[in-house]
Motif scaffolding. Sequence first.
Motif, PDB file in Angstrom:
ATOM      1  N   ALA A 352     -11.706   1.349 -58.526  1.00  0.00           N
ATOM      2  CA  ALA A 352     -11.944   0.856 -57.171  1.00  0.00           C
ATOM      3  C   ALA A 352     -12.587   1.937 -56.305  1.00  0.00           C
ATOM      4  CB  ALA A 352     -10.637   0.378 -56.539  1.00  0.00           C
ATOM      5  N   LEU A 353     -12.250   3.195 -56.561  1.00  0.00           N
ATOM      6  CA  LEU A 353     -12.907   4.287 -55.843  1.00  0.00           C
ATOM      7  C   LEU A 353     -14.409   4.307 -56.134  1.00  0.00           C
ATOM      8  CD1 LEU A 353     -10.455   7.334 -56.044  1.00  0.00           C
ATOM      9  CD2 LEU A 353     -11.173   6.070 -54.015  1.00  0.00           C
ATOM     10  N   VAL A 354     -14.789   3.966 -57.371  1.00  0.00           N
ATOM     11  CA  VAL A 354     -16.217   3.880 -57.705  1.00  0.00           C
ATOM     12  C   VAL A 354     -16.881   2.785 -56.878  1.00  0.00           C
ATOM     13  CG1 VAL A 354     -17.878   3.442 -59.554  1.00  0.00           C
ATOM     14  CG2 VAL A 354     -15.784   4.731 -60.031  1.00  0.00           C
ATOM     15  N   VAL A 355     -16.186   1.660 -56.701  1.00  0.00           N
ATOM     16  CA  VAL A 355     -16.716   0.573 -55.877  1.00  0.00           C
ATOM     17  C   VAL A 355     -16.890   1.042 -54.430  1.00  0.00           C
ATOM     18  CG1 VAL A 355     -16.266  -1.749 -54.993  1.00  0.00           C
ATOM     19  CG2 VAL A 355     -15.728  -1.189 -57.364  1.00  0.00           C
ATOM     20  N   VAL A 356     -15.897   1.786 -53.922  1.00  0.00           N
ATOM     21  CA  VAL A 356     -15.986   2.300 -52.552  1.00  0.00           C
ATOM     22  C   VAL A 356     -17.195   3.214 -52.400  1.00  0.00           C
ATOM     23  CG1 VAL A 356     -14.856   3.783 -50.853  1.00  0.00           C
ATOM     24  CG2 VAL A 356     -13.526   2.061 -52.090  1.00  0.00           C
ATOM     25  N   VAL A 357     -17.370   4.134 -53.344  1.00  0.00           N
ATOM     26  CA  VAL A 357     -18.507   5.063 -53.285  1.00  0.00           C
ATOM     27  C   VAL A 357     -19.821   4.295 -53.354  1.00  0.00           C
ATOM     28  CG1 VAL A 357     -19.666   6.954 -54.469  1.00  0.00           C
ATOM     29  CG2 VAL A 357     -17.177   6.987 -54.219  1.00  0.00           C
ATOM     30  N   SER A 358     -19.898   3.282 -54.232  1.00  0.00           N
ATOM     31  CA  SER A 358     -21.120   2.492 -54.339  1.00  0.00           C
ATOM     32  C   SER A 358     -21.421   1.765 -53.034  1.00  0.00           C
ATOM     33  CB  SER A 358     -20.979   1.482 -55.481  1.00  0.00           C
ATOM     34  OG  SER A 358     -22.120   0.660 -55.569  1.00  0.00           O
ATOM     35  N   ALA A 359     -20.379   1.213 -52.395  1.00  0.00           N
ATOM     36  CA  ALA A 359     -20.592   0.525 -51.120  1.00  0.00           C
ATOM     37  C   ALA A 359     -21.081   1.491 -50.051  1.00  0.00           C
ATOM     38  CB  ALA A 359     -19.296  -0.162 -50.683  1.00  0.00           C
ATOM     39  N   LEU A 360     -20.503   2.685 -50.019  1.00  0.00           N
ATOM     40  CA  LEU A 360     -20.926   3.675 -49.030  1.00  0.00           C
ATOM     41  C   LEU A 360     -22.367   4.121 -49.258  1.00  0.00           C
ATOM     42  CD1 LEU A 360     -17.700   5.868 -48.797  1.00  0.00           C
ATOM     43  CD2 LEU A 360     -18.548   4.233 -47.111  1.00  0.00           C
ATOM     44  N   VAL A 361     -22.756   4.300 -50.517  1.00  0.00           N
ATOM     45  CA  VAL A 361     -24.133   4.695 -50.826  1.00  0.00           C
ATOM     46  C   VAL A 361     -25.110   3.598 -50.406  1.00  0.00           C
ATOM     47  CG1 VAL A 361     -25.737   5.211 -52.698  1.00  0.00           C
ATOM     48  CG2 VAL A 361     -23.478   6.278 -52.665  1.00  0.00           C
ATOM     49  N   ARG A 362     -24.747   2.347 -50.685  1.00  0.00           N
ATOM     50  CA  ARG A 362     -25.623   1.246 -50.293  1.00  0.00           C
ATOM     51  C   ARG A 362     -25.796   1.202 -48.773  1.00  0.00           C
ATOM     52  NH1 ARG A 362     -25.923  -3.384 -54.092  1.00  0.00           N
ATOM     53  NH2 ARG A 362     -25.156  -2.691 -56.109  1.00  0.00           N
ATOM     54  N   MET A 363     -24.694   1.344 -48.042  1.00  0.00           N
ATOM     55  CA  MET A 363     -24.796   1.317 -46.586  1.00  0.00           C
ATOM     56  C   MET A 363     -25.603   2.501 -46.067  1.00  0.00           C
ATOM     57  SD  MET A 363     -24.411  -0.042 -43.712  1.00  0.00           S
ATOM     58  CE  MET A 363     -23.406  -1.479 -44.048  1.00  0.00           C
TER      59      MET A 363
END
Length: 525
Positions: A352-363
């Motif tokens: 889930a931390l990977v998902v968080v990092v991916s969301a932050l990078v996209r934003m």
Amino acid sequence: MSGLSSSAPADPPSVPGPYRTQGVPSPSPFSWLRPSDPDGKAGATPRIVLAALLAGLLTAWLLGDGVGVNLLICGATAAFAAGLAARAAGRRIRPWPVLWSALALALLAVPALWEAGWPVVLSTAWALALASLALHGGRRWPGVLLALPGILWQLGPGVLWALDGLHGRSLPGRGRIVPVLRAVAVAAVLLTVFGWLFASADAAMADVLNSLSPRVDLDRLPVRAILFAVGLLTALGFAHVAAGPRRWDRTVVRPGRARGRLEWALPLVALDLMFGAFAVIQAVVVLGGADAVLRNTGMSRSEYARQGFWQLSVITVLTLVVVAVAKRWAPRATPADRRVARILLGTLCVLALVVVVSALVRMWFYVDASGLTRLRLWVLVVEIWLGVVFALLITAGLTPTAGWLPRVVVLSAALTAAVYGLMGPDAMIAEQNVARFERTHRIDLRNVRDLSPDAVPALDRLPDVQRTCALQLIRTDLERHSEPWYATSRSAARAREILAARPLADSGGGGRNACEQAGLDLTLF
């Protein structure tokens, strides 16, 4: 989430609240629904009631014109009433309540610094919740979560508690208090008369007195009366809690019925595999496959980022729900069961931390392409906090005991709200958009034109045409509202100084021509 039982244990554990107490009776069934009741059923002392009345008067006097440093003054007065109640009950402060109280005061300072409305509302709500938690105490999840809104259950009982304390009592120190009240009344009359005369004789003196004196508008007396009631009820409610906090930690939480290992573990294994596949794809994109992905989807980098961010944010929140539900019904009869649960849930939290990092990078890509807005900044902050929560869950899974987890999770949320409010979101949004304009000579004025006066120092650096378009609405709002010193933030005062030193060069249409020259279609507003 776990449920609440309808009965308390026969001999509940002694869970300390925010103050050290002795002889606290065991709660009866449904006791968690009732308001707190001070030990020994002692009512409020006259000093506590007077402090609460002062809080009500200050609230009606100061908050009717807006919020600023006056909110901190009213909050400190209510805290003083609660301190008197705690002292009368013979209680001693513990470290965690001191931390909650300090954070609450820091949050109440946000309106004195910044003008933006949403951070002020968020900070005020969190300040009230943390003050309630400081007085109630709490270590377990029920104790912490139920204590946050606990003040709501004390507003009515606090008044009854105050009336019970005043019944049959004479005012202490009457011989000293009555002369003081008379002196204050005489001073008020003299200041009113001579102040009116001085103001009539000298315009400068009139301006000084007007800036220092609260406005008295007879049409707003009903609003003042409501504010007085809110301030009085809130102060009495906090004092009531301080005199005898409800032990929410004694709320019984029944564990969910443990499921079989297969029916519980198989869905988690499948979910872990899906999260793992997503993590591998993101690694490929980061390591050089981004161009291929963008070619195959036909999207620009900003469109690709925007298209996936919201879904990933929802996935992050749903994952927390899955972890909570799975933890409740996880098999725990044997060490092997507990070890399997820890491994599967820990793996899910790491992914889930990977998902968080991916969301932050996209934003981040989206902000870099289109600029920062209030909504984008807010979801970035929330996503970062969710990442912190997952990191705390992972840490709790690696430690023998996790009794610290409830308070630390709430602490992380409170710190996030404090940082978000104290950093000045509108000022940060304006700064990012102006810095982007200085690099690329591109700016979407729709992102900054409706910001609060917090944005003025950054927007003042724009060229004349863009500056006029960006600041025109802010200037109009400042001219329309002229608050006294106690209801004015530091940023609003600074914005007025900047606009007075460099007036906007309007060219008819109230800034419309400037916005059209800047390439902004006003029909979008």
